[in-house]
Design a protein around this motif. Structure first.
Motif, PDB file in Angstrom:
ATOM      1  N   ALA A   1      24.924  34.063  60.705  1.00 54.83           N
ATOM      2  CA  ALA A   1      24.730  32.535  60.225  1.00 54.83           C
ATOM      3  C   ALA A   1      25.969  31.839  60.823  1.00 54.83           C
ATOM      4  CB  ALA A   1      24.568  32.163  58.815  1.00 54.83           C
ATOM      5  N   GLU A   2      26.931  32.681  60.958  1.00 52.56           N
ATOM      6  CA  GLU A   2      28.272  32.122  61.422  1.00 52.56           C
ATOM      7  C   GLU A   2      28.894  31.048  60.664  1.00 52.56           C
ATOM      8  OE1 GLU A   2      27.913  31.170  65.497  1.00 52.56           O
ATOM      9  OE2 GLU A   2      27.697  33.215  66.096  1.00 52.56           O
ATOM     10  N   LEU A   3      28.853  31.340  59.297  1.00 56.04           N
ATOM     11  CA  LEU A   3      29.533  30.334  58.441  1.00 56.04           C
ATOM     12  C   LEU A   3      31.013  30.454  58.297  1.00 56.04           C
ATOM     13  CD1 LEU A   3      26.982  30.400  55.489  1.00 56.04           C
ATOM     14  CD2 LEU A   3      26.902  28.870  57.579  1.00 56.04           C
ATOM     15  N   GLU A   4      31.778  29.258  57.990  1.00 49.42           N
ATOM     16  CA  GLU A   4      33.292  29.486  57.600  1.00 49.42           C
ATOM     17  C   GLU A   4      33.156  29.408  56.294  1.00 49.42           C
ATOM     18  OE1 GLU A   4      35.082  26.250  59.787  1.00 49.42           O
ATOM     19  OE2 GLU A   4      34.668  27.355  61.918  1.00 49.42           O
ATOM     20  N   GLY A   5      34.256  30.142  55.726  1.00 46.22           N
ATOM     21  CA  GLY A   5      34.724  30.241  54.291  1.00 46.22           C
ATOM     22  C   GLY A   5      36.110  29.621  53.929  1.00 46.22           C
ATOM     23  N   ARG A   6      36.000  29.256  52.601  1.00 46.63           N
ATOM     24  CA  ARG A   6      37.315  28.802  52.069  1.00 46.63           C
ATOM     25  C   ARG A   6      37.168  29.567  50.664  1.00 46.63           C
ATOM     26  NH1 ARG A   6      37.486  23.178  50.640  1.00 46.63           N
ATOM     27  NH2 ARG A   6      35.122  23.248  51.131  1.00 46.63           N
ATOM     28  N   LEU A   7      38.549  29.997  50.180  1.00 43.74           N
ATOM     29  CA  LEU A   7      38.465  30.579  48.884  1.00 43.74           C
ATOM     30  C   LEU A   7      39.153  29.438  47.986  1.00 43.74           C
ATOM     31  CD1 LEU A   7      38.625  33.461  47.411  1.00 43.74           C
ATOM     32  CD2 LEU A   7      40.934  33.612  47.591  1.00 43.74           C
ATOM     33  N   LEU A   8      38.636  29.083  46.983  1.00 43.52           N
ATOM     34  CA  LEU A   8      38.890  28.164  46.308  1.00 43.52           C
ATOM     35  C   LEU A   8      39.927  28.409  44.954  1.00 43.52           C
ATOM     36  CD1 LEU A   8      35.804  26.009  46.378  1.00 43.52           C
ATOM     37  CD2 LEU A   8      37.733  25.864  48.032  1.00 43.52           C
ATOM     38  N   TYR A   9      39.612  29.618  44.722  1.00 46.23           N
ATOM     39  CA  TYR A   9      40.333  30.271  43.418  1.00 46.23           C
ATOM     40  C   TYR A   9      40.172  31.745  43.356  1.00 46.23           C
ATOM     41  CZ  TYR A   9      40.589  31.228  38.391  1.00 46.23           C
ATOM     42  OH  TYR A   9      41.074  31.706  37.008  1.00 46.23           O
ATOM     43  N   GLU A  10      41.397  32.130  42.880  1.00 52.17           N
ATOM     44  CA  GLU A  10      41.597  33.710  42.797  1.00 52.17           C
ATOM     45  C   GLU A  10      42.631  33.958  41.734  1.00 52.17           C
ATOM     46  OE1 GLU A  10      43.438  37.408  45.224  1.00 52.17           O
ATOM     47  OE2 GLU A  10      43.759  35.330  46.211  1.00 52.17           O
ATOM     48  N   ASP A  11      42.111  34.674  40.777  1.00 52.62           N
ATOM     49  CA  ASP A  11      43.043  35.002  39.566  1.00 52.62           C
ATOM     50  C   ASP A  11      42.522  36.328  38.873  1.00 52.62           C
ATOM     51  OD1 ASP A  11      45.167  34.896  37.864  1.00 52.62           O
ATOM     52  OD2 ASP A  11      44.644  32.769  36.936  1.00 52.62           O
ATOM     53  N   ALA A  12      43.126  36.863  37.878  1.00 55.01           N
ATOM     54  CA  ALA A  12      42.729  37.906  37.174  1.00 55.01           C
ATOM     55  C   ALA A  12      42.906  37.566  35.590  1.00 55.01           C
ATOM     56  CB  ALA A  12      43.142  39.103  37.576  1.00 55.01           C
ATOM     57  N   PRO A  13      42.359  36.517  34.835  1.00 56.75           N
ATOM     58  CA  PRO A  13      42.420  36.490  33.612  1.00 56.75           C
ATOM     59  C   PRO A  13      41.689  37.686  32.820  1.00 56.75           C
ATOM     60  CG  PRO A  13      40.911  34.936  34.439  1.00 56.75           C
ATOM     61  CD  PRO A  13      41.586  35.528  35.652  1.00 56.75           C
ATOM     62  N   TYR A  14      42.243  38.063  31.703  1.00 53.14           N
ATOM     63  CA  TYR A  14      41.615  39.216  31.082  1.00 53.14           C
ATOM     64  C   TYR A  14      41.671  40.366  31.941  1.00 53.14           C
ATOM     65  CZ  TYR A  14      40.083  34.666  28.962  1.00 53.14           C
ATOM     66  OH  TYR A  14      39.984  33.322  28.669  1.00 53.14           O
ATOM     67  N   GLY A  15      42.278  40.428  32.770  1.00 51.36           N
ATOM     68  CA  GLY A  15      42.339  41.651  33.686  1.00 51.36           C
ATOM     69  C   GLY A  15      41.175  41.867  34.428  1.00 51.36           C
ATOM     70  N   VAL A  16      40.259  40.959  34.880  1.00 53.57           N
ATOM     71  CA  VAL A  16      38.969  40.728  35.655  1.00 53.57           C
ATOM     72  C   VAL A  16      39.338  39.963  36.685  1.00 53.57           C
ATOM     73  CG1 VAL A  16      36.644  40.629  35.624  1.00 53.57           C
ATOM     74  CG2 VAL A  16      37.776  41.378  33.650  1.00 53.57           C
ATOM     75  N   GLY A  17      39.085  40.464  37.925  1.00 54.61           N
ATOM     76  CA  GLY A  17      39.348  39.774  39.223  1.00 54.61           C
ATOM     77  C   GLY A  17      38.202  38.622  39.564  1.00 54.61           C
ATOM     78  N   TYR A  18      38.412  37.339  39.173  1.00 55.49           N
ATOM     79  CA  TYR A  18      37.599  36.350  39.459  1.00 55.49           C
ATOM     80  C   TYR A  18      37.825  35.443  40.904  1.00 55.49           C
ATOM     81  CZ  TYR A  18      36.355  36.704  34.375  1.00 55.49           C
ATOM     82  OH  TYR A  18      36.243  37.250  33.177  1.00 55.49           O
ATOM     83  N   PHE A  19      36.801  35.250  41.556  1.00 51.60           N
ATOM     84  CA  PHE A  19      36.980  34.356  42.695  1.00 51.60           C
ATOM     85  C   PHE A  19      35.833  33.347  42.824  1.00 51.60           C
ATOM     86  CE2 PHE A  19      37.312  39.215  43.393  1.00 51.60           C
ATOM     87  CZ  PHE A  19      38.632  39.326  43.345  1.00 51.60           C
ATOM     88  N   VAL A  20      36.378  32.252  43.578  1.00 53.92           N
ATOM     89  CA  VAL A  20      35.265  31.032  43.923  1.00 53.92           C
ATOM     90  C   VAL A  20      35.541  30.815  45.394  1.00 53.92           C
ATOM     91  CG1 VAL A  20      34.748  28.656  43.570  1.00 53.92           C
ATOM     92  CG2 VAL A  20      35.449  30.164  41.570  1.00 53.92           C
ATOM     93  N   ALA A  21      34.452  30.990  46.156  1.00 53.87           N
ATOM     94  CA  ALA A  21      34.581  30.852  47.582  1.00 53.87           C
ATOM     95  C   ALA A  21      33.572  29.630  47.956  1.00 53.87           C
ATOM     96  CB  ALA A  21      34.371  31.969  48.372  1.00 53.87           C
ATOM     97  N   ALA A  22      33.680  29.023  48.895  1.00 58.86           N
ATOM     98  CA  ALA A  22      32.641  28.326  49.660  1.00 58.86           C
ATOM     99  C   ALA A  22      32.295  28.309  50.975  1.00 58.86           C
ATOM    100  CB  ALA A  22      32.984  26.609  49.284  1.00 58.86           C
ATOM    101  N   TRP A  23      31.336  28.590  51.376  1.00 58.33           N
ATOM    102  CA  TRP A  23      30.819  28.906  52.704  1.00 58.33           C
ATOM    103  C   TRP A  23      30.274  28.038  53.430  1.00 58.33           C
ATOM    104  CZ3 TRP A  23      29.078  34.731  53.666  1.00 58.33           C
ATOM    105  CH2 TRP A  23      30.179  35.693  53.171  1.00 58.33           C
ATOM    106  N   SER A  24      30.435  27.367  54.616  1.00 58.02           N
ATOM    107  CA  SER A  24      29.474  26.416  55.250  1.00 58.02           C
ATOM    108  C   SER A  24      29.672  26.492  56.755  1.00 58.02           C
ATOM    109  CB  SER A  24      30.042  24.901  54.722  1.00 58.02           C
ATOM    110  OG  SER A  24      31.243  24.434  54.993  1.00 58.02           O
TER     111      SER A  24
END
Length: 240
Positions: free
Chosen positions: A217-240
């Motif tokens: 599909a050749e989409l491009e991505g952006r990482l909108l959020y990265e953190d590890a509250p509570y010791g767990v890795g959380y990520f938010v990304a958008a591809w378009s």
């Protein structure tokens, strides 16, 4: 084919009613999820496919209900707008797994109306090859498919994390963040399933379903959020 994707974390704590007094701690994550969903709506999809870890694969039709009663909260959601009638082909009593209930809450907050919604659960232990095949099938389910993928990184970032501290967790999450932010299909498909399981990274299988859907599909991505509250890795990304 896949025209856009959003990757969001799947903890019930993302829902303020569940988080209660700790709700503010994930405020930035919620904002990032909202931004990612806006990218999906802007892609003019014919279908939104929601993917999350689940013991039962579904499919889960639009309007399937979910509940947070198991977390002590009297809150119900539906997968996308409620159609006002039982989902076709589903027996009475079918409910969303937790990951898709979180997705239902996110879609409700976004007042999603851009396209019909369908949900799919993926087993946490599904092999990478199986994830790829499932993703390819889901990605081809409409002419223009958008995908909302729910999944967390490692649960071993701190001593108080659900999986305790594992020195491999930070590097695992950093690699996942890079792959999600760059829409790196090969890197996601290549995540070590055994290591992911040892680090309790519930997002591994859903992310690899996304990789299967995005192949070519050749989409491009952006990482909108990265953190590890509570010791767990959380990520938010958008591809378009």
């Amino acid at each position: 084919m896949l025209v856009a994707a959003a990757v969001c974390p799947a903890p019930p704590l993302l829902v303020p009613e569940v988080a209660a007094g700790a709700a503010a701690e994930l405020g930035d994550a919620r904002t990032a999820c909202s931004d990612a969903l806006a990218v999906l709506a802007a892609s003019r999809p014919d279908l939104l496919v929601v993917v999350g870890a689940a013991a039962e694969g579904g499919p889960y039709d639009q309007g399937t209900p979910g509940s947070f009663a198991g977390f002590g909260v009297d809150l119900t959601v539906t997968l996308g707008p409620d159609l006002g009638e039982p989902p076709s082909g589903h027996a009475t009593g079918v409910t969303l797994p937790t990951s898709l209930a979180v997705a239902g809450w996110l879609l409700g907050q976004a007042r999603w109306a851009a396209a019909p919604v369908a949900g799919a659960g993926v087993a946490a232990d599904l092999a990478p090859s199986g994830c790829g095949l499932l993703g390819a099938d889901l990605g081809g389910s409409a002419e223009r498919v958008a995908m909302l993928v729910l999944g967390d990184g490692s649960a071993c970032r701190t001593l108080k994390a659900p999986g305790y501290l594992d020195e491999r967790a930070a590097a695992f999450d950093a690699a996942a963040a890079r792959a999600l932010g760059a829409a790196d299909v090969a890197a996601l498909a290549g995540i070590d399933a055994v290591l992911a399981a040892e680090l309790q990274a519930a997002g591994r299988a859903p992310w690899q379903v996304l990789a299967g859907a995005a192949e070519g599909a050749e989409l491009e991505g952006r990482l909108l959020y990265e953190d590890a509250p509570y010791g767990v890795g959380y990520f938010v990304a958008a591809w378009s």
